[in-house]
Design a protein around this motif. Structure first.
Motif, short mmCIF file in Angstrom:
data_model
loop_
_atom_site.label_atom_id
_atom_site.label_comp_id
_atom_site.label_asym_id
_atom_site.label_seq_id
_atom_site.Cartn_x
_atom_site.Cartn_y
_atom_site.Cartn_z
N UNK A 71 0.81 -1.29 0.07
CA UNK A 71 -0.02 -0.06 0.02
C UNK A 71 0.86 1.01 -0.01
N UNK A 72 1.97 1.27 0.85
CA UNK A 72 2.69 2.34 0.88
C UNK A 72 3.47 2.59 -0.32
N UNK A 73 3.91 1.59 -1.14
CA UNK A 73 4.62 2.07 -2.42
C UNK A 73 3.39 2.57 -3.38
N UNK A 74 2.11 2.04 -3.63
CA UNK A 74 1.63 2.63 -4.28
C UNK A 74 1.20 4.12 -4.18
N UNK A 75 1.23 4.75 -2.77
CA UNK A 75 1.04 5.86 -2.55
C UNK A 75 2.12 6.89 -3.00
N UNK A 76 3.44 6.13 -2.74
CA UNK A 76 4.62 6.91 -2.92
C UNK A 76 4.84 6.88 -4.53
N UNK A 77 4.42 6.17 -5.25
CA UNK A 77 4.43 6.30 -6.65
C UNK A 77 3.56 7.08 -7.38
N UNK A 78 2.25 7.35 -6.56
CA UNK A 78 1.05 8.18 -6.99
C UNK A 78 1.27 9.51 -6.83
N UNK A 79 2.01 9.78 -5.61
CA UNK A 79 2.76 11.15 -5.28
C UNK A 79 3.76 11.45 -6.36
N UNK A 80 4.58 10.49 -6.47
CA UNK A 80 5.83 10.80 -7.48
C UNK A 80 5.40 11.31 -8.77
N UNK A 81 4.19 10.35 -9.38
CA UNK A 81 3.72 10.70 -10.75
C UNK A 81 2.73 11.78 -10.73
N UNK A 82 2.35 12.28 -9.65
CA UNK A 82 1.37 13.41 -9.46
C UNK A 82 0.07 12.73 -9.83
N UNK A 83 -0.14 11.30 -9.83
CA UNK A 83 -1.48 10.71 -10.22
C UNK A 83 -2.71 11.22 -9.08
N UNK A 84 -3.22 12.06 -9.28
CA UNK A 84 -4.32 12.75 -8.37
C UNK A 84 -5.58 11.58 -8.34
N UNK A 85 -5.69 11.17 -9.57
CA UNK A 85 -7.12 10.23 -9.55
C UNK A 85 -6.93 9.05 -8.60
N UNK A 86 -5.67 8.64 -8.50
CA UNK A 86 -5.41 7.41 -7.75
C UNK A 86 -5.07 7.35 -6.25
N UNK A 87 -4.72 8.73 -5.90
CA UNK A 87 -4.26 8.99 -4.33
C UNK A 87 -5.52 8.72 -3.34
N UNK A 88 -6.67 9.33 -3.80
CA UNK A 88 -7.61 8.92 -2.71
C UNK A 88 -8.15 7.46 -2.48
#
Length: 208
Positions: A3-20
């Motif tokens: 789960x943490x890796x998913x959040x890390x990657x989403x922030x790094x990529x600026x993936x606003x749709x995936x974050x919530x």
């Protein structure tokens, strides 16, 4: 991937749709909010800062990553408060009187928030008295921004106003903006100068 890796990657990529969804999934899986913040978001923003320093990321990438982080942070806040996670420090930011620019200030705010600071944003065209009032209410660092050579004197006016109020020892003052230099910071008695948002985070941590 956890789960943490998913959040890390989403922030790094600026993936606003995936974050919530990623943050909610991690919370549902009983991942502590503090871990999501530190290992997912703050670690990702540190990497964003590093990539920016190295010239691999530019302001747009930095802004998108910071916005993604902010969405996640808004979801986490109630959980962080419940678990008693204290902010690193309290920072009041604002663009000085006469100056209407806010992109740089907003980016610094988001990067500092991403690093675990509590941010109070006074906005643009902020008179010295408002900064003095903020210091009186209790704050660790004051971040003053000016984007025009014509508004740079307002930085000095603000620092002088804080001195006249007898509050200068209560707060660290960092300054930034396109025309601002380290020499100017020294000259007017600021505690530090940051040329960009990534270095603003490093400076803020060192001032504490």
């Amino acid at each position: 991937m956890n789960h943490i890796d998913n959040i890390y990657d989403a922030v790094l990529d600026g993936d606003m749709g995936v974050i919530p969804e990623s943050v909610q999934t991690a919370l549902n899986a009983n991942v502590p909010a503090a871990d999501i913040l530190k290992e997912g978001m703050i670690a990702a923003m540190e990497e964003v800062g590093r990539l920016f320093e190295e010239g691999e990321y530019f302001v747009p990438e930095m802004l998108i990553a910071a916005r993604a982080m902010k969405i996640g942070l808004d979801l986490l806040k109630p959980y962080l408060i419940d678990s008693g996670v204290d902010p690193v420090g309290k920072v009041v930011v604002g663009t000085v009187q006469g100056d209407m620019h806010d992109i740089g200030k907003n980016l610094v705010s988001m990067m500092l928030e991403g690093a675990g600071f509590e941010i109070i944003d006074l906005g643009i065209d902020v008179p010295p008295a408002n900064f003095v009032e903020a210091v009186r209410e209790g704050v660790d660092i004051l971040g003053l921004s000016a984007l025009l050579t014509t508004t740079m004197p307002s930085i000095q006016d603000t620092i002088q106003a804080i001195e006249q109020a007898g509050l200068r020892d209560n707060v660290k003052v960092m300054i930034g903006g396109a025309p601002v230099t380290a020499e100017y910071a020294q000259q007017i008695g600021a505690d530090g100068f940051a040329p960009d948002a990534g270095q603003a985070v490093t400076l803020a941590k060192s001032l504490l």
